[in-house]
Scaffold this active site. Structure first.
Site, PDB file in Angstrom:
ATOM      1  N   HIS A  35     -63.935  -7.861 -65.756  1.00 52.34           N
ATOM      2  CA  HIS A  35     -65.221  -6.920 -66.240  1.00 52.34           C
ATOM      3  C   HIS A  35     -65.573  -5.873 -65.217  1.00 52.34           C
ATOM      4  CE1 HIS A  35     -66.263 -10.716 -68.654  1.00 52.34           C
ATOM      5  NE2 HIS A  35     -66.307  -9.676 -69.537  1.00 52.34           N
ATOM      6  N   ARG A 187     -64.009 -17.337 -70.971  1.00 46.72           N
ATOM      7  CA  ARG A 187     -63.634 -18.599 -71.365  1.00 46.72           C
ATOM      8  C   ARG A 187     -62.990 -19.616 -70.424  1.00 46.72           C
ATOM      9  NH1 ARG A 187     -63.118 -15.464 -76.179  1.00 46.72           N
ATOM     10  NH2 ARG A 187     -64.240 -16.155 -77.720  1.00 46.72           N
TER      11      ARG A 187
END
Ligand code: AMP
Length: 280
Positions: A35, A187
C-alpha cells in the site's frame, strides 16, 4: 495529515484544493509496504495524495472473510502520516452507501468479469465497481493507483470507468513482496506459524515455472504442473492457476495466442485465500 469521516468534510477540503492535481489510493486498511508504495507513487506524480480506508462489505462473497479481515486504524494512520499522505478518508458503510444497502447496481464486464476471481467470488467485482465508482465521484482524482497483485481488478476498474464515462488516469503499480517472495497482503496477518512456512512456495513455484521449456510444455501443461506441485505442499490448496492473455483475461492454450501472457493464481494457505501472478 487531515482525516475525514464524512463526505461533507472531505468535499469542503477538496473544494479548497481545486487547483491542485490529486493522486488517490483506495485501500481496505491493515496497511503494508505494498500500500505504501502506491502512496509514494501518488505523491511523486500529483500535487496531493488522498488515501481511503474502507472495508467494503459488498465485495466480500464470504461473511467469515469479512469478519476476520484485519483492521488496525491507529497503525494505518501512523504509517500514512509517516509517508506524508495529505488526506485520509475513513468513511462508514452508511456514509458510502446511504440508506439503500446493499446497493442494487450490477455490472456486465464481459469475459474479464467472468473468469478467475469473477468466477470463484460471485458478486466480488460488482462490489469493487460499486465502491470504487462512489469513491472516484467523491474524490474526483486526477489519477488513481492500484497494485498489480490484484491484476484482474485493474482490468475491471478500467472497464468500469469507461462504462461510467469517468475521466481519470489509472496507474498500475508493481507487486511488493516479502523477502521470501510472498506477495504482501493484509491477509498474510492471518497466516499461522505453520502455514507461513508454506506460503512463499506459491511465488517460488510460479518462478520455477518460468524456466520450463516452452517448446515442450504448453500453457495448460504449466498450469497443471504448478497446481499439482503446490497441492503436494502441506496447507496449500490451489483454487485456480490460469495462464491468460494479459489484456483480455482469455485463457490461452498456445504460447502464440498473444504477446502478453500472465499467470494468475488463487491458492488457499490453510484458511487464508491468497492471490498472486507472474508474467511469462
Ligand atoms: P487492499 O487494501 O487489499 O484492497 O489493497 C489496496 C490496494 O493496494 C490495491 O490496489 C491493491 O492491489 C494494492 N496492493 C495490495 N497488496 C499489494 C502488494 N503486495 N503490492 C502492490 N500493491 C498492493
Amino acid at each position: 495529515m487531515l482525516i475525514f469521516r464524512t463526505k461533507k468534510e472531505l468535499s469542503i477540503f477538496l473544494e479548497k484544493e481545486a487547483n491542485k492535481t490529486i493522486g488517490f489510493v483506495p485501500t481496505m486498511g491493515a496497511l503494508h509496504e505494498g500500500h505504501l508504495s502506491l502512496i509514494r507513487k501518488a505523491k511523486e506524480t500529483y500535487d496531493i495524495c488522498v488515501a481511503s480506508i474502507f472495508v467494503n462489505p459488498t465485495q466480500f462473497n464470504n461473511q467469515k472473510d469479512l469478519e476476520t479481515y484485519p483492521r488496525d486504524e491507529k497503525q494505518d494512520i501512523y504509517l500514512l502520516e509517516k509517508e506524508g499522505c495529505d488526506c485520509l478518508f475513513l468513511p462508514s458503510v452508511e456514509e458510502i452507501y446511504g440508506k439503500e444497502f446493499p446497493p442494487k447496481e450490477k455490472y456486465n464486464f464481459g469475459l474479464i468479469g467472468e473468469v478467475m476471481e469473477g468466477e470463484k467470488r460471485p458478486g466480488h467485482f460488482d462490489g469493487v465497481a460499486q465502491v470504487v465508482k462512489r469513491l472516484f465521484l467523491l474524490v474526483n482524482p486526477t489519477g488513481a493507483f492500484f497494485g498489480e497483485k490484484d491484476y484482474q481488478q485493474i482490468a475491471i476498474i478500467l472497464a468500469m470507468i469507461k462504462q461510467e464515462g469517468l475521466s481519470l488516469n489509472i496507474h498500475p503499480v508493481p507487486i511488493i513482496r516479502e523477502l521470501s517472495g510472498l506477495a504482501m497482503s493484509s491477509r498474510n496477518q492471518r497466516l499461522t506459524e505453520e502455514t507461513k512456512k508454506s506460503a512463499p512456495m506459491i511465488f517460488k513455484t510460479l518462478q520455477e515455472s518460468l524456466t520450463m521449456d516452452k517448446k515442450h510444455f504448453t500453457p495448460i501443461d504449466i498450469s497443471q504442473w504448478v497446481t499439482e506441485k503446490l497441492n503436494s505442499i502441506p496447507h496449500l490448496n490451489v483454487e485456480y492457476y490460469t495462464l491468460v492473455n494479459a489484456e483480455t483475461m482469455e485463457t490461452i492454450s498456445s504460447w502464440d495466442d498473444c504477446a502478453k501472457i500472465i499467470g494468475c493464481i488463487a491458492c488457499y494457505c490453510g484458511e487464508v485465500r491468497l492471490i498472486d501472478n507472474i508474467h511469462y
